[in-house]
Enzyme design. Sequence first.
Site, PDB file in Angstrom:
ATOM      1  N   ARG A 170       0.821  -1.225   0.000  1.00 57.95           N
ATOM      2  CA  ARG A 170       0.000   0.000   0.000  1.00 57.95           C
ATOM      3  C   ARG A 170       0.849   1.268   0.000  1.00 57.95           C
ATOM      4  O   ARG A 170       0.506   2.266   0.657  1.00 57.95           O
ATOM      5  CB  ARG A 170      -0.932   0.031   1.232  1.00 57.95           C
ATOM      6  N   SER A 241     -10.757   0.066   2.292  1.00 54.65           N
ATOM      7  CA  SER A 241     -10.033  -0.077   3.564  1.00 54.65           C
ATOM      8  C   SER A 241      -9.585   1.297   4.065  1.00 54.65           C
ATOM      9  O   SER A 241      -8.900   2.009   3.335  1.00 54.65           O
ATOM     10  CB  SER A 241      -8.780  -0.923   3.379  1.00 54.65           C
ATOM     11  N   GLU A 336      -5.129   4.660   5.508  1.00 54.25           N
ATOM     12  CA  GLU A 336      -4.703   4.266   4.155  1.00 54.25           C
ATOM     13  C   GLU A 336      -5.039   5.310   3.074  1.00 54.25           C
ATOM     14  O   GLU A 336      -4.163   5.666   2.293  1.00 54.25           O
ATOM     15  CB  GLU A 336      -5.298   2.897   3.830  1.00 54.25           C
TER      16      GLU A 336
HETATM   17  N1  EPU Z   1     -11.890  -9.919   9.615  1.00 53.25           N
HETATM   18  C1  EPU Z   1     -12.462  -9.673  10.840  1.00 53.25           C
HETATM   19  N2  EPU Z   1     -13.485  -8.759  10.909  1.00 53.25           N
HETATM   20  C2  EPU Z   1     -13.958  -8.114   9.806  1.00 53.25           C
HETATM   21  C3  EPU Z   1     -13.382  -8.403   8.543  1.00 53.25           C
HETATM   22  C4  EPU Z   1     -12.333  -9.310   8.478  1.00 53.25           C
HETATM   23  O1  EPU Z   1     -12.059 -10.224  11.866  1.00 53.25           O
HETATM   24  O2  EPU Z   1     -14.859  -7.300   9.943  1.00 53.25           O
HETATM   25  C5  EPU Z   1     -10.782 -10.876   9.518  1.00 53.25           C
HETATM   26  C6  EPU Z   1     -11.101 -12.021   8.543  1.00 53.25           C
HETATM   27  O3  EPU Z   1     -11.695 -13.056   9.235  1.00 53.25           O
HETATM   28  C7  EPU Z   1      -9.758 -12.396   8.001  1.00 53.25           C
HETATM   29  C8  EPU Z   1      -8.954 -11.122   8.073  1.00 53.25           C
HETATM   30  O4  EPU Z   1      -9.654 -10.206   8.934  1.00 53.25           O
HETATM   31  O5  EPU Z   1      -9.114 -13.327   8.832  1.00 53.25           O
HETATM   32  C9  EPU Z   1      -8.660 -10.533   6.723  1.00 53.25           C
HETATM   33  O6  EPU Z   1      -9.866 -10.088   6.114  1.00 53.25           O
HETATM   34  P1  EPU Z   1     -10.017  -9.908   4.534  1.00 53.25           P
HETATM   35  O7  EPU Z   1      -9.634 -11.155   3.836  1.00 53.25           O
HETATM   36  O8  EPU Z   1     -11.363  -9.343   4.270  1.00 53.25           O
HETATM   37  O9  EPU Z   1      -8.892  -8.864   4.115  1.00 53.25           O
HETATM   38  P2  EPU Z   1      -8.327  -7.561   4.798  1.00 53.25           P
HETATM   39  O10 EPU Z   1      -6.936  -7.844   5.252  1.00 53.25           O
HETATM   40  O11 EPU Z   1      -9.263  -6.996   5.789  1.00 53.25           O
HETATM   41  C10 EPU Z   1      -7.176  -6.665   2.600  1.00 53.25           C
HETATM   42  C11 EPU Z   1      -7.142  -5.390   1.809  1.00 53.25           C
HETATM   43  C12 EPU Z   1      -8.411  -5.275   0.958  1.00 53.25           C
HETATM   44  C13 EPU Z   1      -8.445  -6.452   0.009  1.00 53.25           C
HETATM   45  C14 EPU Z   1      -8.450  -7.747   0.832  1.00 53.25           C
HETATM   46  C15 EPU Z   1      -8.333  -8.972  -0.032  1.00 53.25           C
HETATM   47  C16 EPU Z   1      -5.781  -3.851   3.102  1.00 53.25           C
HETATM   48  C17 EPU Z   1      -5.740  -2.613   3.941  1.00 53.25           C
HETATM   49  N3  EPU Z   1      -6.992  -4.246   2.684  1.00 53.25           N
HETATM   50  O12 EPU Z   1      -8.258  -6.564   3.516  1.00 53.25           O
HETATM   51  O13 EPU Z   1      -8.331  -4.073   0.214  1.00 53.25           O
HETATM   52  O14 EPU Z   1      -9.582  -6.420  -0.821  1.00 53.25           O
HETATM   53  O15 EPU Z   1      -7.291  -7.767   1.735  1.00 53.25           O
HETATM   54  O16 EPU Z   1      -7.033  -9.064  -0.519  1.00 53.25           O
HETATM   55  O17 EPU Z   1      -4.736  -4.417   2.816  1.00 53.25           O
HETATM   56  C18 EPU Z   1      -9.067  -1.800  -0.077  1.00 53.25           C
HETATM   57  O18 EPU Z   1      -7.885  -1.472  -0.117  1.00 53.25           O
HETATM   58  O19 EPU Z   1      -9.970  -0.953  -0.184  1.00 53.25           O
HETATM   59  C19 EPU Z   1      -9.420  -3.202   0.129  1.00 53.25           C
HETATM   60  C20 EPU Z   1     -10.680  -3.578   0.233  1.00 53.25           C
END
Ligand code: EPU
Length: 344
Positions: A170, A241, A336
């Site tokens: 990022r 995000s 972000e």
């Molecule tokens: N989780 C929670 N609570 C929530 C949502 C998620 O506990 O409300 C946990 C999930 O269970 C999982 C973990 O958090 O274990 C990761 O969640 P997720 O796979 O949804 O991905 P993320 O790390 O929250 C990142 C990116 C997203 C991208 C997804 C998929 C960042 C800041 N965000 O989210 O990017 O779509 O991975 O690769 O790195 C964006 O930048 O706008 C964006 C949506």
Amino acid sequence: MIESSAIEIIENADLQPFTTMAVPGRAEYFCRVDNQQQLLQALDYARDRQLQVTALGGGSNLLLAADIVGLVVQLNLIGIEASEFAPGQFHVSFAAGENWHQAVEHCLQQSWYGLENLSLIPGNMGAAPIQNIGAYGVELCDLFVSLEAIEISSGKLVVMDKQACQFAYRDSIFKQAYKGRYLITQVTLLLSSVAQVNIQYPALASALEGTEPSPEQVSAAVCRIRREKLPDPQQIPNAGSFFKNPVIGAELLQSLLETNAAMPYFKQPNDRAKVPAAWLIDQCGFRGLRSGKVGVHQHQALVLVNFGGTGAEILQLAEQIQLAVQERFAIALEIEPQIYGLPS
Ligand code: EPU
């Protein structure tokens, strides 16, 4: 020489419709540019009047904290060109104003593969390198060849390769040393007609379990997952995000795991670990919370949502979240999206 029509400068322009967070905000001066000549005209206009220049793309990764002083330039340059530099290997150049997801779909139709995991990301091509967009196991830098940009102060065109862009999670040089210095006009990516699907990311792996998916099927699965978790900005304004996933050291990770055995984490180089900010925020009880006219999305705690509030209200909620996560987990969450309108 192609004649270019003159740019139209609008004073005190409403920016709310141009950002997916849709908070109120205005630009002292605003203009839209459809080609490079108009862009140079806009920069001349700003230089003559000593106006600060702010770039606007799809408006999906920014928050208007206040009105923007100076000239806001909306980059609307359009065009996609490809050249096959080796059998089945394509350098595809996208003008900055191309919509990201439409470009992904166009590439799939041409059988230029590599972008499928990045389906449905909002925003335009020109902004993609700034935050090195990434999702479902792929980052822009994995496909990146080079970009063209115009230096705001001089109007000079520069070409930058992958190394020069200093990509990280990022992050890129455009959020660091070159912040506010260039306008990206074109991005060139390396795509291939040979499908090489990547379905390692847990949510994608489980959605496609037991199949040997084509790139088109990977794209469809990514779209499905995103639609389930992430609010459509057309319906509930948001900027995706709102925080980066923090990367922490081994010592802190160990001590947190002693009291939070279920905490997910992903190993990183140098004995570090990336922890999902969404999980930390969720544990602090913010998921689904509504505070006045702003809130936290009910299916993804990382996404702040706007129900008619202001940028200042969004920032207040973000601060509240940062304090709670700091207090409970000793982790500082970093915002972000780019915050516009604050004194630099
Ligand atoms: N989780 C929670 N609570 C929530 C949502 C998620 O506990 O409300 C946990 C999930 O269970 C999982 C973990 O958090 O274990 C990761 O969640 P997720 O796979 O949804 O991905 P993320 O790390 O929250 C990142 C990116 C997203 C991208 C997804 C998929 C960042 C800041 N965000 O989210 O990017 O779509 O991975 O690769 O790195 C964006 O930048 O706008 C964006 C949506």
